[in-house]
Write an enzyme that holds these catalytic residues in place. Structure first.
Site, PDB file in Angstrom:
ATOM      1  CG  ASP A 157      85.513  20.420   6.221  1.00  0.00           C
ATOM      2  OD1 ASP A 157      84.353  19.981   6.191  1.00  0.00           O
ATOM      3  OD2 ASP A 157      85.807  21.543   6.672  1.00  0.00           O
ATOM      4  CD  GLU A 200      84.552  14.087  13.105  1.00  0.00           C
ATOM      5  OE1 GLU A 200      84.192  13.002  13.590  1.00  0.00           O
ATOM      6  OE2 GLU A 200      83.804  15.073  13.022  1.00  0.00           O
ATOM      7  CB  ALA A 203      66.369  14.117   7.386  1.00  0.00           C
ATOM      8  CE  LYS A 243      83.187  23.431   5.931  1.00  0.00           C
ATOM      9  NZ  LYS A 243      84.018  23.533   7.160  1.00  0.00           N
ATOM     10  CG  LEU A 288      66.336  14.745  15.115  1.00  0.00           C
ATOM     11  CD1 LEU A 288      65.249  14.014  15.892  1.00  0.00           C
ATOM     12  CD2 LEU A 288      66.075  16.246  15.128  1.00  0.00           C
ATOM     13  N   GLY A 310      79.660  24.033  14.969  1.00  0.00           N
ATOM     14  CA  GLY A 310      78.955  24.051  16.252  1.00  0.00           C
ATOM     15  C   GLY A 310      77.455  24.105  16.045  1.00  0.00           C
ATOM     16  N   GLY A 335      70.730  19.390  14.308  1.00  0.00           N
ATOM     17  CA  GLY A 335      69.300  19.121  14.175  1.00  0.00           C
ATOM     18  C   GLY A 335      68.542  19.472  15.444  1.00  0.00           C
ATOM     19  CB  ALA A 336      69.180  18.703  19.012  1.00  0.00           C
TER      20      ALA A 336
END
EC number: 1.1.1.3
Lengths: 448, 448
Positions: free
Chosen positions: B211, B200, B18, B215, B20, B312, B24-25
């Site tokens: 962020d 961003e 879920a 974590k 891409l 990445g 995901g790719a």
């Protein structure tokens, strides 16, 4: 409370420890101290039930009264009292090997810190484990407390590793660090290392690179999915490194580390252990003293570096217990991360075909034409020089303030990438020309 | 050949992805490319059978024709076509949460890189996984390609962790590295980071430390066996750091890094994210650019540091695939390394009780007595000063070569270990005294 109830229903993992030196005693101590936490982590209790060592009466700071005692580790391995043998005897053959084989043949799991055993017989033992449905786990065999075995075997499952290199021997790194920081000789630092317990009375195994080679052999197999091939490793130690080499390295922007390097090259898997010039800015160059470090280059993750203590009771026990916990959970997996039948026979990349930059230090007769003749030999072998540093030794300068006495002068060459073969060929000719007073010092440069 | 025979007998792990985007790719690409190796490593094939994303027609460099397509990730999660949901949607609530809950409730395994989701709902999701006998794995949620989750959960099973600290946000480390190396302002470096795709358009989440906090919340739970308590984290970002702070740090032997720190103290578990002075010689100080690093202090292993890419496509996919491989092997284990019922509610150590050294930069009115008054206020609060550096600004010196113009002068104080409360109290008094022209800059020093 939950665990107490659970422990009466769930079968504990019964552990037998063979070898009660610093590491064995630390393993027994931690298993006791962390009993509850480990039971929660593993879903079942872990209990030491039996031990074996040479001397029953030595004070190890642990209470042995609850454990069955075995004078013979092989009898311990065969005992129906244990499900998992922790082998901390050491040595590539003899009782360690027999005990491990006995345990595996009986379907008992084995956790070992024995790098010599694995480097010599790792694949055969993995086959035996596989055939008997037993685990063979060896996190502590390489780089002590650093989880490099688990990282290669599990965390990098989706990666193709292209290179692995590391500082795998704390003794050598301690000696090189002190030589660099204090300008001392190898001999002086070795003596200190022995005094502090960082080096053995006979230091050959450490300082000549054999310990690093054993560890590298294991890591190469995990990294490339190949059968262990310890004999293919080109091994050089650090005893020939001089304070002058460290000084020159410093001036040229490098540090000297004893590295174990495994790399997939055009000609096969290159495995080598030797003093190496690494750029001062690299992660591996920051690692000083007895600390170990491993860098892994792989296609998906790119580069990761793991740094930590490579030896010592606590750190090694930490790795042994991680393996025991995996065994208790039933998650230890395949010894080399895949079925032994899938491990490839590695194609050996011959050292002569190694390509990289070189540091060459020559003791050149201080007479006209010597430097030119050397440069010519290099050019004839198609070796490009990045820099040449010539420095009259202080002693020579004192003895002979005007110069030109003929006393040898150190000349340092840094080459661009070339082949080992070209370097060796050119240096043979330089030597035959009679311009140098002693054997050349050759140190390979490792790119980042 | 063996694997082909095996795959007809052994049920493959059917994966639904879920999301891409880049990660995901990359996951889909690597699962295809490494199909054989992964089958050998896991004892069964891993197959992507279904995917879901916002836009079906975007070119992602992968062939989607073999996968069932779902417009709705929740429908994908519910599909009988998959055994394992890989959630790469992001966000603490909304479709990501619903999809993960749907999958777990149906007994499907979940692999996720979603730190926001875990920081907010990690414990509840782990309970749901436990109740349904499903795995919940999240290596990619913290520190990208670095296997820190596996290390804490498995490799350090026998350890009591005392402290964990790390560079967990590449954007911040990139900005601080460039500010340091090039003397640039925060704003200039942020602009470059945005241009290069490291930050961003709205950078708040990264540069203000949120962020890193997400974590850290996850890693704290793994390290100390406590329930996730993200709200307890004291969070400060890097936007107030000036080139002068980096210059002063350098002169005093430090670097400034945005660290996430979790520590067991006398008063409880301290969790904090803030710019931190670290000794230049420390391993963490060497980590420059977008690279991440985590150092763990624990009783058995002492100290280990893991360094690598924190973001990445490739590195994050590497971590996702390690989790998928563990799921396929059946070795994923418990989400937080122990039953959820065993996770303790952490006692929050209030930031006022934090103890450590401090760097304090004040803009002091350049008039007689100001420095003495500040030193007196520090002494009254029992704060010992390791050093005081006073420097007239270049601008002030140009404007007023003779000095004593009254223009503010930067004064930097380095304290020995003291409490946050003492520092805040003393600075309030200094401020009330009217000797300083702007709010003090306070940066905590982290001991090695």
């Amino acid at each position: 409370m939950t665990m107490h109830a659970a422990s009466s229903e769930i079968r504990p993992l019964r552990v037998g420890i063979a070898g009660l030196g610093t590491v064995g005693a630390a393993v027994a101590g931690i298993l006791k101290r962390q009993e509850n936490a480990l039971a929660a982590r593993c879903g079942r209790p872990i209990r030491v039930t039996a031990v074996s060592a040479r001397n029953r009466n030595r004070d190890r700071g642990i209470d042995l009264s609850g454990f069955a005692w075995f004078d013979d580790p092989v009898a311990l391995a065969a005992s129906p009292e244990i499900d998992c043998l922790v082998e901390l005897i050491g040595g590539s053959d003899g009782p360690a090997k027999t005990a491990v084989e006995t345990a595996l043949s009986a379907g008992k799991h084995v956790v070992t810190a024995n790098k010599a055993l694995l480097a010599a017989h790792g694949v055969a033992l993995a086959e035996l484990a596989e055939a008997n449905g037993a685990a063979l786990a060896f996190e502590a065999s390489s780089a002590g407390g650093i989880p490099v075995v688990k990282t290669l075997r599990e965390a990098l499952s989706g990666n193709n590793v292209s290179r692995l290199y590391g500082i795998l021997n704390g003794t050598c790194n301690y000696i090189l660090s002190r030589m660099e920081l204090e300008g001392l000789t190898f001999e002086a630092c070795l003596k200190d290392a022995q005094r502090l317990g960082y080096a053995e009375a006979d230091p050959t195994f450490d300082v000549e690179g054999f310990d690093t080679a054993h560890k590298l052999a294991i890591l190469t197999s995990l990294a490339f999915g190949t059968k262990i091939d310890a004999e293919a490793i080109h091994v050089e130690g650090i005893s020939s490194i001089t304070p002058l080499d460290l000084k020159m390295a410093d001036e040229l922007g490098y540090r000297i580390k004893l590295l174990g390097v495994a790399e997939r090259t055009k000609t096969g898997i290159e495995q080598r252990v030797h003093p190496t010039m690494v750029p001062k800015s690299s992660a591996i160059a920051q690692v000083m003293g007895v600390t170990n470090a491993v860098t892994i280059d792989a296609d998906a993750v790119r580069e990761i570096t793991l740094v930590g203590p490579g030896a010592g009771g606590g750190p090694t026990a930490s790795a042994v217990i991680a393996d025991i916990a995996d065994v208790a959970r039933g998650t230890a997996g395949q010894p080399f991360g895949m079925p032994v039948a899938r491990l490839e026979q590695p194609t050996r990349a011959p050292m002569q075909r190694h390509e990289g930059g070189y540091y060459i230090r020559l003791a050149v007769a201080d007479r006209p034409g010597a430097a030119a003749a050397i440069a010519t030999r290099m050019a004839q072998a198609d070796i490009s020089l990045e820099s040449i540093v010539q420095r009259r030794s202080e002693i020579a300068a004192q003895r002979d303030p005007g110069g030109r006495s003929g006393a040898p002068v150190p000349v340092v060459l840094i080459t661009y990438a070339t082949s080992e073969q070209a370097i060796r060929g050119a240096l043979e000719k330089v030597s035959a020309d009679g311009h140098i007073a002693e054997a050349p010092q050759v140190i390979r440069i490792e790119r980042e």
